[in-house]
Design a protein around this motif. Structure first.
Motif, mmCIF file in Angstrom:
data_model
loop_
_atom_site.group_PDB
_atom_site.id
_atom_site.type_symbol
_atom_site.label_atom_id
_atom_site.label_comp_id
_atom_site.label_asym_id
_atom_site.label_seq_id
_atom_site.Cartn_x
_atom_site.Cartn_y
_atom_site.Cartn_z
ATOM 1 N N GLU A 101 0.886 -1.336 -0.104
ATOM 2 C CA GLU A 101 0.058 0.057 0.019
ATOM 3 C C GLU A 101 0.794 1.381 -0.148
ATOM 4 N N VAL A 102 0.509 2.130 -0.745
ATOM 5 C CA VAL A 102 1.084 3.587 -0.742
ATOM 6 C C VAL A 102 -0.006 4.475 -0.823
ATOM 7 N N ARG A 103 0.076 5.725 -0.322
ATOM 8 C CA ARG A 103 -0.759 6.874 -0.248
ATOM 9 C C ARG A 103 0.012 8.208 -0.236
ATOM 10 N N LEU A 104 -0.135 8.871 -1.307
ATOM 11 C CA LEU A 104 0.545 10.033 -1.220
ATOM 12 C C LEU A 104 -0.509 11.234 -1.162
ATOM 13 N N SER A 105 0.115 12.434 -0.285
ATOM 14 C CA SER A 105 -0.840 13.305 0.098
ATOM 15 C C SER A 105 -0.375 14.723 0.260
ATOM 16 N N ASN A 106 -0.961 15.834 0.497
ATOM 17 C CA ASN A 106 -0.631 17.098 0.430
ATOM 18 C C ASN A 106 0.646 17.448 -0.511
ATOM 19 N N LEU A 107 0.148 17.111 -1.647
ATOM 20 C CA LEU A 107 1.042 17.369 -2.679
ATOM 21 C C LEU A 107 1.104 18.749 -3.275
ATOM 22 N N GLY A 108 2.065 19.532 -3.502
ATOM 23 C CA GLY A 108 2.173 20.725 -3.867
ATOM 24 C C GLY A 108 3.445 20.984 -4.833
ATOM 25 N N SER A 109 3.268 22.117 -5.783
ATOM 26 C CA SER A 109 4.426 22.200 -6.377
ATOM 27 C C SER A 109 4.757 23.663 -6.839
ATOM 28 N N THR A 110 5.866 23.781 -7.862
ATOM 29 C CA THR A 110 6.100 24.881 -8.172
ATOM 30 C C THR A 110 5.124 25.384 -9.190
ATOM 31 N N ARG A 111 5.012 26.454 -9.770
ATOM 32 C CA ARG A 111 3.778 26.827 -10.435
ATOM 33 C C ARG A 111 4.268 27.451 -12.093
ATOM 34 N N MET A 112 5.164 26.572 -12.414
ATOM 35 C CA MET A 112 5.575 27.048 -13.912
ATOM 36 C C MET A 112 4.760 26.353 -14.789
ATOM 37 N N ALA A 113 4.507 27.257 -16.008
ATOM 38 C CA ALA A 113 3.855 26.564 -17.322
ATOM 39 C C ALA A 113 4.459 26.249 -18.299
ATOM 40 N N CYS A 114 4.177 25.183 -19.077
ATOM 41 C CA CYS A 114 4.735 24.643 -20.150
ATOM 42 C C CYS A 114 4.012 23.969 -21.144
ATOM 43 N N ASP A 115 4.206 23.518 -22.324
ATOM 44 C CA ASP A 115 3.327 22.974 -23.167
ATOM 45 C C ASP A 115 2.904 21.427 -22.897
ATOM 46 N N ARG A 116 3.297 20.908 -21.749
ATOM 47 C CA ARG A 116 3.295 19.724 -21.314
ATOM 48 C C ARG A 116 2.292 19.620 -20.206
ATOM 49 N N MET A 117 1.559 20.589 -19.860
ATOM 50 C CA MET A 117 0.544 20.739 -18.721
ATOM 51 C C MET A 117 -0.313 19.665 -18.743
ATOM 52 N N ALA A 118 -1.079 19.409 -19.612
ATOM 53 C CA ALA A 118 -2.065 18.016 -19.729
ATOM 54 C C ALA A 118 -1.373 16.928 -19.218
ATOM 55 N N LEU A 119 -0.052 16.474 -19.526
ATOM 56 C CA LEU A 119 0.655 15.313 -19.114
ATOM 57 C C LEU A 119 0.895 15.511 -17.697
ATOM 58 N N GLU A 120 1.174 16.529 -17.183
ATOM 59 C CA GLU A 120 1.637 17.033 -15.832
ATOM 60 C C GLU A 120 0.331 16.851 -14.854
ATOM 61 N N THR A 121 -0.857 17.366 -15.426
ATOM 62 C CA THR A 121 -2.214 17.006 -14.677
ATOM 63 C C THR A 121 -2.437 15.682 -14.588
ATOM 64 N N GLN A 122 -2.321 14.988 -15.377
ATOM 65 C CA GLN A 122 -2.661 13.465 -15.402
ATOM 66 C C GLN A 122 -1.701 12.756 -14.501
ATOM 67 N N TYR A 123 -0.511 12.992 -14.587
ATOM 68 C CA TYR A 123 0.615 12.203 -13.928
ATOM 69 C C TYR A 123 0.516 12.710 -12.198
ATOM 70 N N MET A 124 -0.065 13.828 -12.034
ATOM 71 C CA MET A 124 -0.291 14.390 -10.670
ATOM 72 C C MET A 124 -1.679 13.677 -9.954
ATOM 73 N N GLN A 125 -2.283 13.657 -11.031
ATOM 74 C CA GLN A 125 -3.824 12.872 -10.843
ATOM 75 C C GLN A 125 -3.624 11.374 -10.311
ATOM 76 N N ALA A 126 -2.788 10.917 -11.253
ATOM 77 C CA ALA A 126 -2.297 9.238 -10.936
ATOM 78 C C ALA A 126 -1.511 9.169 -9.595
ATOM 79 N N LEU A 127 -0.788 10.300 -9.270
ATOM 80 C CA LEU A 127 0.068 10.060 -7.985
ATOM 81 C C LEU A 127 -1.142 10.076 -6.862
ATOM 82 N N THR A 128 -1.982 11.102 -6.916
ATOM 83 C CA THR A 128 -2.801 11.329 -5.771
ATOM 84 C C THR A 128 -3.825 10.172 -5.558
ATOM 85 N N ALA A 129 -4.387 9.486 -6.595
ATOM 86 C CA ALA A 129 -5.072 8.203 -6.613
ATOM 87 C C ALA A 129 -4.605 7.016 -6.290
#
Length: 160
Positions: A101-129
């Motif tokens: 079992e593993v659970r990731l929580s209280n994830l925060g990040s820097t706030r830079m934009a790039c052309d791969r933001m959709a991939l980043e959002t999907q990645y962070m959602q996978a980590l949180t889930a």
């Protein structure tokens, strides 16, 4: 032709020494139980290993030239997690109630934009889930809930 006794002794000693230095390969095969135990011993550690993202939702993740490699790292001595997403560095906490079992929580990040933001959002959602983790050799699979397919797959990269 006769060889002096002292020369024979030297030849015999040399032959014995060479024979003692030879190594032999194992001749028997391991049983499946032993194979599984050996594979478990060779498995990378969840903590203090740099886990580089290789697949996300079953799709291979490649790192474009001049982009940062996406990875995840669990701290060796605390319950902190950090890494690199497509655009931003992230950090947070994790819990491991049991080995699978593993659970990731209280994830925060820097706030830079790039052309791969959709991939980043999907990645962070996978980590949180993520609720389950499985390590096989140098591969980490994260699973969400009762899903049978991993939401993210990582490869261990060892730093020298």
């Amino acid at each position: 032709m006769l060889i002096p006794l002292s020369t024979c002794g030297l030849l015999l000693s040399a032959a014995l020494l060479l024979g003692a230095c030879q190594t032999s390969q194992p001749t028997g095969s391991l049983t499946s139980t032993t194979d599984a135990a050996a594979a478990q011993k060779l498995a990378a550690s969840l903590r203090n290993t740099r886990w580089v993202l290789r697949t996300l939702a079953g799709t291979a993740v490649t790192t474009p030239e001049n982009a940062r490699e996406m990875y995840l790292q669990f701290d060796a001595t605390s319950d902190k997690v950090s890494g690199q997403a497509a655009c931003n560095r992230f950090f947070g906490q994790f819990a491991q109630p049991s080995p699978d079992e593993v659970r990731l929580s209280n994830l925060g990040s820097t706030r830079m934009a790039c052309d791969r933001m959709a991939l980043e959002t999907q990645y962070m959602q996978a980590l949180t889930a993520a609720t389950r983790a499985q390590i096989t050799g140098d591969t980490l699979h994260l699973y969400a809930g009762s899903e049978s397919k991993p939401s993210a797959t990582f490869e261990a990269v060892y730093l020298h």
